[in-house]
Scaffold this active site. Structure first.
Site, PDB file in Angstrom:
ATOM      1  N   ASP A 258     -19.464  28.980  -7.266  1.00  0.00           N
ATOM      2  CA  ASP A 258     -19.668  30.298  -6.683  1.00  0.00           C
ATOM      3  C   ASP A 258     -18.309  30.855  -6.270  1.00  0.00           C
ATOM      4  OD1 ASP A 258     -22.102  31.974  -5.473  1.00  0.00           O
ATOM      5  OD2 ASP A 258     -20.421  32.096  -4.071  1.00  0.00           O
ATOM      6  N   ASN A 266     -15.964  43.266  -4.039  1.00  0.00           N
ATOM      7  CA  ASN A 266     -16.765  44.443  -4.400  1.00  0.00           C
ATOM      8  C   ASN A 266     -16.654  45.531  -3.340  1.00  0.00           C
ATOM      9  OD1 ASN A 266     -17.806  43.771  -6.918  1.00  0.00           O
ATOM     10  ND2 ASN A 266     -19.540  42.652  -6.062  1.00  0.00           N
ATOM     11  N   HIS A 271     -17.055  47.826  -7.639  1.00  0.00           N
ATOM     12  CA  HIS A 271     -17.746  46.932  -8.580  1.00  0.00           C
ATOM     13  C   HIS A 271     -17.016  46.807  -9.916  1.00  0.00           C
ATOM     14  CE1 HIS A 271     -21.366  46.071  -6.226  1.00  0.00           C
ATOM     15  NE2 HIS A 271     -21.236  47.306  -5.746  1.00  0.00           N
ATOM     16  N   ASP A 275     -16.451  43.321 -11.608  1.00  0.00           N
ATOM     17  CA  ASP A 275     -16.851  42.988 -12.983  1.00  0.00           C
ATOM     18  C   ASP A 275     -15.696  42.368 -13.754  1.00  0.00           C
ATOM     19  OD1 ASP A 275     -19.359  43.951 -12.475  1.00  0.00           O
ATOM     20  OD2 ASP A 275     -19.081  45.860 -13.518  1.00  0.00           O
ATOM     21  N   GLU A 301     -22.448  36.175  -8.594  1.00  0.00           N
ATOM     22  CA  GLU A 301     -21.122  35.578  -8.791  1.00  0.00           C
ATOM     23  C   GLU A 301     -21.195  34.078  -8.991  1.00  0.00           C
ATOM     24  OE1 GLU A 301     -21.717  35.912  -4.260  1.00  0.00           O
ATOM     25  OE2 GLU A 301     -22.327  36.962  -6.076  1.00  0.00           O
TER      26      GLU A 301
END
Length: 387
Positions: A258, A266, A271, A275, A301
């Site tokens: 993770d 973010n 975002h 990404d 994530e």
């Protein structure tokens, strides 16, 4: 020739999906094929007429009228292509021309079939082939709108030919029509010549459509297995892989990781940057695994690694290598600003009595253990038990 090279053919077969063409483009294809087919027919008529040894098999009185009709059809086939191409953005043309093209093609074909015998093999087999291809290629409402009048035209012509109100096969001479046709080599070769272009065209078109359909199914299948953002396996594919491994009773190590503080990335940078981070991590993980190992996005994530036939020590080495590579990665936002990434890893080993869900749960516990102990580290489930 350049346009017939292998690369161009493969580009057409695999990247030019005829099924997704607009109805106007499909109409152009139909009209072009009709024009080519009638041009071949014209060649057959002229060759027969100007070959003295064959001329007695055709009706020379009917011939000039027939040639005029064929030439008119050829011209009309190619003229109809013009509005399909040059007026393709007009809504009326988009709506009407597919119906006009298919209806004209069908009527021209049946009218031509009548001249050589409306019940001849070339006419009946050609009618079936064209309807079959039409149903695959075009919208059914377009085909059925032409199918009904064309079929009525065919049946009426058959009826009046059978009753004698219409002369049967007027293009052929009385001498030919009164012979046993199947024993007449000119008639047999004529039927073959007139039908083979239709048959060949239908087979080629069917083969192209089949290749493209299979290719599209393959692409759809691949897309259904992959995460659209990162291009690695999605959760559904990971589950299928685990099912297969469990059924084959192979040992494996399962690694969950993770990204640390991903929500802050973010929130602080948007975002789009998030990404980019996910894509980069997916590349790093893929680059550090062997072909028979599996990497996937498990959600948000979180990523997952399935390391087949690996002992714990090997899983620890691979996970640590991935952790270090992720830690070294920098995602640049501007020339002055960049984002540094890290990830926490949890490892669990498969056992015969454990289901895939149980192994995932153990890896998840190891992951939370890594997060609770400071993040950016690799931990395995046995540490929790021994601790």
């Amino acid at each position: 020739m350049k346009f017939l090279n292998k690369q161009a053919i493969e580009e057409f077969l695999y990247n030019s999906d005829i099924m997704n063409w607009t109805n106007l483009n499909k109409s152009i294809l139909i009209l072009a094929l009709g024009g080519i087919d009638f041009s071949l027919w014209l060649f057959w008529c002229l060759f027969t007429y100007y070959t003295p040894s064959l001329q007695h098999w055709i009706n020379v009185d009917y011939f000039p009228y027939h040639i005029t009709v064929i030439c008119s059809c050829i011209v009309f086939f190619f003229l109809l292509i013009l509005p399909c191409h040059y007026l393709k953005h007009h809504k009326i043309i988009q709506t009407v021309m597919p119906y006009v093209a298919v209806l004209f093609f069908g009527c021209a074909f049946i009218r031509g079939g009548y001249t050589i015998g409306v019940m001849s093999p070339a006419t009946i087999a050609g009618f079936i082939s064209l309807i079959s291809v039409g149903l695959v290629l075009l919208d059914r409402k377009v085909i059925y709108s032409a199918f009904l009048p064309v079929t009525i035209y065919l049946l009426v012509t058959i009826y009046f030919s059978a009753t004698g109100d219409l002369r049967y096969a007027p293009l052929f001479s009385e001498e030919l029509n009164h012979t046993i046709l199947i024993q007449n080599s000119f008639w047999v070769w004529s039927m073959l010549y007139l039908y083979i272009p239709i048959f060949f065209g239908s087979i080629v078109l069917f083969e192209i459509l089949l290749i493209q359909w299979r290719n599209r199914e393959k692409i759809i299948h691949q897309i259904s297995q992959l995460d659209p953002l990162t291009g690695i396996y999605n959760r559904r594919s990971i589950s299928q892989n685990l099912n297969t491994i469990q059924e084959d009773e192979h040992n494996y190590a399962l690694v969950l990781l993770d990204l640390d503080h991903f929500k802050q990335i973010n929130d602080n940078y948007g975002h789009d940057v998030g990404d980019r981070v996910l894509k980069q991590v997916a590349k790093i993980l893929s680059a550090n695994l062997r072909d028979h190992d599996v990497v996937g996005r498990f959600g948000g994530e979180e990523f997952i690694l399935i390391l087949q036939e690996k002992e714990l020590i090997h899983a620890l080495e691979i996970a640590e290598r991935c952790r270090k590579e992720i830690e070294k990665e920098t995602v640049h936002i501007t020339e002055q600003e960049s984002v540094h990434i890290s990830a926490s890893f949890g490892i669990a080993m498969s056992e015969k009595h454990l289901s895939k869900e149980a192994v995932i749960r153990l890896a998840d516990e190891a992951l939370y253990f890594a997060k609770a102990n400071g993040r950016n580290q690799v931990r395995h489930y046995s540490e929790i038990i021994n601790g």
